[in-house]
Write a protein that holds these residues in place. Structure first.
Motif, PDB file in Angstrom:
ATOM      1  N   ARG A 208     114.240  33.848  66.485  1.00 53.95           N
ATOM      2  CA  ARG A 208     114.830  33.301  67.765  1.00 53.95           C
ATOM      3  C   ARG A 208     114.039  33.315  68.920  1.00 53.95           C
ATOM      4  NH1 ARG A 208     120.603  33.220  68.102  1.00 53.95           N
ATOM      5  NH2 ARG A 208     121.695  33.034  66.103  1.00 53.95           N
ATOM      6  N   THR A 209     113.216  34.303  68.932  1.00 54.36           N
ATOM      7  CA  THR A 209     112.216  34.606  70.194  1.00 54.36           C
ATOM      8  C   THR A 209     111.137  33.691  69.953  1.00 54.36           C
ATOM      9  OG1 THR A 209     112.806  36.895  69.808  1.00 54.36           O
ATOM     10  CG2 THR A 209     110.703  36.349  71.195  1.00 54.36           C
ATOM     11  N   VAL A 210     110.629  33.434  68.728  1.00 54.50           N
ATOM     12  CA  VAL A 210     109.698  32.129  68.729  1.00 54.50           C
ATOM     13  C   VAL A 210     110.410  30.849  69.136  1.00 54.50           C
ATOM     14  CG1 VAL A 210     108.257  30.416  67.126  1.00 54.50           C
ATOM     15  CG2 VAL A 210     108.340  33.008  67.090  1.00 54.50           C
ATOM     16  N   TRP A 211     111.657  30.667  68.653  1.00 52.67           N
ATOM     17  CA  TRP A 211     112.339  29.426  69.591  1.00 52.67           C
ATOM     18  C   TRP A 211     112.379  29.583  70.934  1.00 52.67           C
ATOM     19  CZ3 TRP A 211     116.909  29.572  72.224  1.00 52.67           C
ATOM     20  CH2 TRP A 211     117.415  28.294  72.507  1.00 52.67           C
ATOM     21  N   PHE A 212     112.622  30.684  71.518  1.00 52.33           N
ATOM     22  CA  PHE A 212     112.540  30.908  72.908  1.00 52.33           C
ATOM     23  C   PHE A 212     111.371  30.454  73.614  1.00 52.33           C
ATOM     24  CE2 PHE A 212     112.198  33.649  76.770  1.00 52.33           C
ATOM     25  CZ  PHE A 212     113.639  33.317  77.351  1.00 52.33           C
TER      26      PHE A 212
ATOM     27  N   LYS B 171      95.340  33.588  82.544  1.00 51.93           N
ATOM     28  CA  LYS B 171      94.725  34.904  82.140  1.00 51.93           C
ATOM     29  C   LYS B 171      95.721  36.171  82.459  1.00 51.93           C
ATOM     30  CE  LYS B 171      90.089  36.716  82.284  1.00 51.93           C
ATOM     31  NZ  LYS B 171      88.887  36.375  82.356  1.00 51.93           N
ATOM     32  N   PRO B 172      96.188  36.231  83.469  1.00 51.66           N
ATOM     33  CA  PRO B 172      96.744  37.582  83.772  1.00 51.66           C
ATOM     34  C   PRO B 172      98.210  37.512  82.737  1.00 51.66           C
ATOM     35  CG  PRO B 172      97.118  36.289  85.726  1.00 51.66           C
ATOM     36  CD  PRO B 172      96.181  35.538  84.801  1.00 51.66           C
ATOM     37  N   ALA B 173      98.764  36.468  82.698  1.00 49.08           N
ATOM     38  CA  ALA B 173     100.088  36.396  81.578  1.00 49.08           C
ATOM     39  C   ALA B 173      99.615  36.470  80.321  1.00 49.08           C
ATOM     40  CB  ALA B 173     100.827  35.135  82.126  1.00 49.08           C
ATOM     41  N   ARG B 174      98.356  35.950  80.056  1.00 45.71           N
ATOM     42  CA  ARG B 174      97.909  35.957  78.634  1.00 45.71           C
ATOM     43  C   ARG B 174      97.787  37.594  78.211  1.00 45.71           C
ATOM     44  NH1 ARG B 174      92.507  33.087  78.175  1.00 45.71           N
ATOM     45  NH2 ARG B 174      91.853  34.697  79.243  1.00 45.71           N
ATOM     46  N   MET B 175      96.969  38.220  79.164  1.00 45.84           N
ATOM     47  CA  MET B 175      96.638  39.683  78.873  1.00 45.84           C
ATOM     48  C   MET B 175      98.122  40.544  78.674  1.00 45.84           C
ATOM     49  SD  MET B 175      93.241  40.080  80.937  1.00 45.84           S
ATOM     50  CE  MET B 175      91.870  39.158  80.645  1.00 45.84           C
ATOM     51  N   ILE B 176      98.863  40.370  79.494  1.00 45.99           N
ATOM     52  CA  ILE B 176     100.160  41.058  79.330  1.00 45.99           C
ATOM     53  C   ILE B 176     100.776  40.610  78.312  1.00 45.99           C
ATOM     54  CG2 ILE B 176     102.471  41.171  80.593  1.00 45.99           C
ATOM     55  CD1 ILE B 176     100.192  42.429  82.106  1.00 45.99           C
ATOM     56  N   LEU B 177     101.000  39.442  77.772  1.00 46.46           N
ATOM     57  CA  LEU B 177     101.478  39.131  76.619  1.00 46.46           C
ATOM     58  C   LEU B 177     100.964  39.617  75.467  1.00 46.46           C
ATOM     59  CD1 LEU B 177     103.792  36.891  75.508  1.00 46.46           C
ATOM     60  CD2 LEU B 177     101.669  35.735  74.858  1.00 46.46           C
ATOM     61  N   THR B 178      99.627  39.891  75.216  1.00 48.16           N
ATOM     62  CA  THR B 178      99.088  40.395  74.202  1.00 48.16           C
ATOM     63  C   THR B 178      99.219  41.877  74.189  1.00 48.16           C
ATOM     64  OG1 THR B 178      96.910  40.427  75.096  1.00 48.16           O
ATOM     65  CG2 THR B 178      97.460  38.474  73.563  1.00 48.16           C
ATOM     66  N   ALA B 179      99.298  42.358  75.385  1.00 47.94           N
ATOM     67  CA  ALA B 179      99.201  43.946  75.316  1.00 47.94           C
ATOM     68  C   ALA B 179     100.891  44.234  74.760  1.00 47.94           C
ATOM     69  CB  ALA B 179      99.008  44.382  76.624  1.00 47.94           C
ATOM     70  N   LYS B 180     101.518  43.619  75.138  1.00 51.12           N
ATOM     71  CA  LYS B 180     103.022  43.735  75.189  1.00 51.12           C
ATOM     72  C   LYS B 180     103.541  43.645  73.695  1.00 51.12           C
ATOM     73  CE  LYS B 180     106.031  45.069  77.928  1.00 51.12           C
ATOM     74  NZ  LYS B 180     106.557  46.012  78.099  1.00 51.12           N
ATOM     75  N   LEU B 181     102.840  42.682  73.295  1.00 52.65           N
ATOM     76  CA  LEU B 181     103.119  42.441  71.582  1.00 52.65           C
ATOM     77  C   LEU B 181     102.345  43.359  70.829  1.00 52.65           C
ATOM     78  CD1 LEU B 181     104.417  40.116  69.773  1.00 52.65           C
ATOM     79  CD2 LEU B 181     102.243  38.877  69.877  1.00 52.65           C
ATOM     80  N   ARG B 182     101.255  43.785  71.024  1.00 55.02           N
ATOM     81  CA  ARG B 182     100.486  44.871  70.402  1.00 55.02           C
ATOM     82  C   ARG B 182     101.421  46.157  70.307  1.00 55.02           C
ATOM     83  NH1 ARG B 182      94.719  43.719  72.696  1.00 55.02           N
ATOM     84  NH2 ARG B 182      94.203  41.836  71.356  1.00 55.02           N
ATOM     85  N   ALA B 183     101.776  46.427  71.560  1.00 55.52           N
ATOM     86  CA  ALA B 183     102.489  47.778  71.730  1.00 55.52           C
ATOM     87  C   ALA B 183     104.011  47.537  70.962  1.00 55.52           C
ATOM     88  CB  ALA B 183     102.845  47.854  73.187  1.00 55.52           C
TER      89      ALA B 183
ATOM     90  N   ARG C 180     101.799  36.639  64.352  1.00 57.60           N
ATOM     91  CA  ARG C 180     100.869  35.374  64.620  1.00 57.60           C
ATOM     92  C   ARG C 180     101.686  34.417  65.214  1.00 57.60           C
ATOM     93  NH1 ARG C 180      96.973  34.882  59.224  1.00 57.60           N
ATOM     94  NH2 ARG C 180      95.586  36.759  59.950  1.00 57.60           N
ATOM     95  N   ARG C 181     102.927  34.226  64.801  1.00 60.23           N
ATOM     96  CA  ARG C 181     103.693  33.322  65.149  1.00 60.23           C
ATOM     97  C   ARG C 181     104.076  33.674  66.878  1.00 60.23           C
ATOM     98  NH1 ARG C 181     107.952  32.151  60.333  1.00 60.23           N
ATOM     99  NH2 ARG C 181     106.138  30.636  59.269  1.00 60.23           N
ATOM    100  N   LEU C 182     104.667  34.982  66.988  1.00 55.83           N
ATOM    101  CA  LEU C 182     104.972  35.172  68.458  1.00 55.83           C
ATOM    102  C   LEU C 182     103.670  35.073  69.437  1.00 55.83           C
ATOM    103  CD1 LEU C 182     107.078  38.306  67.496  1.00 55.83           C
ATOM    104  CD2 LEU C 182     107.762  36.272  68.679  1.00 55.83           C
ATOM    105  N   LEU C 183     102.635  35.460  68.874  1.00 56.62           N
ATOM    106  CA  LEU C 183     101.397  35.233  69.726  1.00 56.62           C
ATOM    107  C   LEU C 183     101.180  33.809  70.020  1.00 56.62           C
ATOM    108  CD1 LEU C 183      98.966  36.789  70.999  1.00 56.62           C
ATOM    109  CD2 LEU C 183      97.602  36.438  68.771  1.00 56.62           C
ATOM    110  N   ARG C 184     101.099  33.119  69.045  1.00 56.68           N
ATOM    111  CA  ARG C 184     100.903  31.608  69.172  1.00 56.68           C
ATOM    112  C   ARG C 184     101.923  31.219  69.985  1.00 56.68           C
ATOM    113  NH1 ARG C 184     101.039  29.619  63.991  1.00 56.68           N
ATOM    114  NH2 ARG C 184      99.492  31.093  63.515  1.00 56.68           N
TER     115      ARG C 184
END
Length: 143
Positions: free
Chosen positions: A56-60, A28-40, A14-18
């Motif tokens: 650190r990734t959340v900070w980034f 829209k395109p970046a949002r879908m790519i982000l959620t797909a990569k996070l799920r994978a 949830r933190r990474l997704l938010r």
């Protein structure tokens, strides 16, 4: 049925997704790519859960959302490359010069025709190595 995920794993997702959605500004395109990569990434059975790397990734990602610096450009390019991979239209099409078009009765080619088997399967090898080195250097979990 798989066992339920521990609360730490759900919280990290949830933190990474938010933070990621804020960083791509819900486009829209970046949002879908982000959620797909996070799920994978979270469904990968070989994946290793590292709390410090998630922090650190959340900070980034928060830094990418806050200002248009190097973090923003890295995230933008990660999304762009993944989108182009999924579309199937990459730079190698332009490199091979296979796209031939006609203008005013004459045939134009962009580049010299090259053997397509030379780079097949290795197009993104250098890119993925660069991302791996970035992750190791800063202890991030970008993909």
């Amino acid at each position: 049925m798989p066992p339920p995920a521990p609360p730490d794993l759900i919280l990290a997702y949830r933190r990474l997704l938010r933070a990621g959605l804020r960083a791509v500004q819900f486009a829209k395109p970046a949002r879908m790519i982000l959620t797909a990569k996070l799920r994978a990434g979270f469904r990968d059975p070989r994946g290793v859960f590292d709390v410090e790397a998630v922090r650190r990734t959340v900070w980034f990602l928060n830094s990418a959302a806050g200002r248009r610096g190097i973090e923003h450009r890295i995230l933008k390019n990660l999304c762009r490359v993944e989108w182009e991979r999924r579309q199937g239209a990459t730079w190698k099409v332009r490199l091979r010069g296979e796209r031939v078009r006609e203008e005013r009765g004459r045939v134009l080619t962009g580049c010299v025709k090259r053997d397509p088997n030379i780079i097949q399967g290795t197009e993104y090898e250098h890119y993925e190595r660069t991302i791996d080195m970035l992750n190791k250097t800063f202890r991030l979990c970008l993909r």
